[in-house]
Enzyme design. Structure first.
Site, mmCIF file in Angstrom:
data_model
loop_
_atom_site.group_PDB
_atom_site.id
_atom_site.type_symbol
_atom_site.label_atom_id
_atom_site.label_comp_id
_atom_site.label_asym_id
_atom_site.label_seq_id
_atom_site.Cartn_x
_atom_site.Cartn_y
_atom_site.Cartn_z
ATOM 1 N N TYR A 65 57.581 70.410 11.552
ATOM 2 C CA TYR A 65 56.696 69.352 12.196
ATOM 3 C C TYR A 65 57.185 67.893 11.527
ATOM 4 O O TYR A 65 56.570 67.648 10.319
ATOM 5 C CB TYR A 65 55.406 69.618 12.283
ATOM 6 N N TYR A 109 65.859 62.916 14.032
ATOM 7 C CA TYR A 109 64.805 62.169 14.601
ATOM 8 C C TYR A 109 64.878 60.841 14.144
ATOM 9 O O TYR A 109 65.367 60.513 13.070
ATOM 10 C CB TYR A 109 63.594 62.738 14.223
ATOM 11 N N ASP A 132 56.735 66.411 21.045
ATOM 12 C CA ASP A 132 55.494 66.278 21.507
ATOM 13 C C ASP A 132 55.504 65.156 22.750
ATOM 14 O O ASP A 132 56.570 64.751 23.068
ATOM 15 C CB ASP A 132 54.965 65.204 20.360
#
Ligand SMILES: [Zn+2]
Length: 430
Positions: A393, A321, A253
């Protein structure tokens, strides 16, 4: 019917130039071009006829006359000598009226002229011909039942290609040539199709607020800076291209940083005028201008086939992440430990997130979380290090997306989760 009979029948019915005659028999002798083949065939008829005359078996000169009228020099000279009074008219070729050599000549000139404006190593030729030419050629083939020939367009393509190759010292290449020259013989015009150049690299996004690609909505120069735009500003002046297209191995994003060894991408330069660029310092040029926001690794050449591969690999590669998030209540160390255990090697069922529903179809994706480690970093604030399959996601894994992602951190803790900061720490093999 034998070859000699067919040849005589053709020559007595219609005048054909050497090239148009040779084309009808082209597969019988692979060597020589069609023009030479046609001349050899005419010489062959001439020899047989001459033999017949000299043996006194024949008086008629009609075959010599037909050959002479189609431009056969030996026959013209023979008739001038043996029958000076014979009325001979030179007749235009039934198929091409002598146009073919003209077309080849003009095409070569136009293409050579057009080629000076673009740099290329490989080329190919396309051709638009007046319909009547191909129709007449087909008509002759079918009327005399000639199945050993080749198509007119095939011959012209080859002839033009061979001459261009010689004139420009470039290689013809059928699949994905650097440039395709299409000669339109009806309007004597050439159009040039330049194939894209593909370069591979990877980027590290050091700050948030940068999009991967330019906004393609109403306002094409959106205020959000993008990696695509930065690449455009660096690469277009060098390659003289029309525009560029960014192909990423997945995306993060806008607000998410991309760290570690970076995310692979391929940049496509559309309609480049320059191809032979030294790539070794190109990334330095980019990094000098944009390195405080985005860094790229050295560029290397790629092909159009690498684009779908890149996308496929992106799905398969694990990603790690780092997410900082806040919860609606305090979470104990035991709960954090349980959360880690619960999410390790866990299959996540994810319905298309609400925030992307407008762009993507609503379906359930199954993705893996391989490991998830949690740390309390102050107040209701926590840090997560999550390794998962590409295409998961991650924001939704944290906040649960109103129950559309199961299981989720918010769901397992039964509290609200708000994401404060997020970055991609690394992509496996990236
Ligand atoms: Zn002809």
């Amino acid at each position: 019917m034998d070859l000699l009979k067919i040849l005589k029948k053709i020559m007595l019915s219609i005048p054909l130039c050497d090239r148009c005659l040779g084309r009808q028999f082209s597969s019988l002798i692979p060597s020589y071009n069609n023009e030479t083949k046609g001349r050899i065939l005419k010489d062959f008829i001439f020899m047989i006829e001459k033999m017949e005359i000299e043996r006194g078996r024949r008086k008629s000169l009609k075959v010599f006359k037909a050959l002479a009228e189609s431009g056969h020099l030996l026959s013209i000279n023979f008739l001038k000598k043996n029958n000076p009074k014979l009325n001979m008219a030179s007749k235009p070729c039934y198929i091409c009226s002598g146009e073919i050599n003209n077309i080849i000549e003009k095409a070569v000139n136009k293409i050579v002229e057009a080629s000076s404006e673009v740099e290329f190593n490989t080329f190919y030729i396309g051709l638009t011909l007046p319909v009547y030419l191909e129709e007449k050629d087909e008509e002759v083939k079918s009327f005399f039942k000639l199945w050993f020939g080749e198509a007119l367009k095939n011959e012209l393509n080859r002839e033009i290609k061979t001459r261009i190759k010689k004139a420009l010292e470039k290689k013809p290449k059928m699949r994905r040539p650097d440039v395709l020259f299409i000669y339109d013989a009806i309007n004597d015009k050439v159009s040039v199709q330049i194939n894209s150049i593909f370069l591979r690299s990877s980027y590290r996004k050091l700050v948030g607020g940068i999009a991967q690609t330019k906004w393609r909505g109403m306002d094409s120069d959106s205020v959000t800076p993008s990696i695509e735009k930065m690449l455009e500003e660096t690469l277009l002046p060098v390659f003289g291209g029309k525009k560029i297209k960014f192909h990423g191995a997945g995306r993060e994003d806008v607000d998410v940083k991309m760290l570690g060894s970076g995310r692979p991408f391929i940049v496509e330069i559309i309609e480049p005028k320059v191809r032979n660029v030294d790539l070794s310092n190109l990334h330095l040029e980019f990094n000098k201008r944009f390195g405080n926001m985005v860094e790229v690794s050295p560029f290397s050449r790629a092909s159009y086939l690498d684009v779908p591969r890149l996308k496929m690999e992106a799905e398969r590669k694990k990603k790690t992440y780092r997410v900082v998030f806040e919860t609606g209540r305090k979470v104990s160390e035991d709960e954090l430990k349980n959360l880690s255990d619960r999410l390790a090697m866990c299959l996540i069922r994810q319905r298309t997130p609400l925030r992307v529903l407008k762009r993507r179809g609503d379906r359930v994706r199954k993705k893996m979380v391989y490991s998830a480690l949690f740390k309390h970093i102050g107040d209701n604030r926590y840090e997560a290090i999550i390794t998962c399959s590409g295409g998961l996601y991650v924001k939704e894994l944290l906040h649960g997306d109103e129950g559309r992602t199961v299981p989720s951190v918010a769901g397992l803790l039964d509290t609200k989760v708000k994401i404060v900061e997020m970055e991609v720490m690394g992509i496996e093999g990236g």
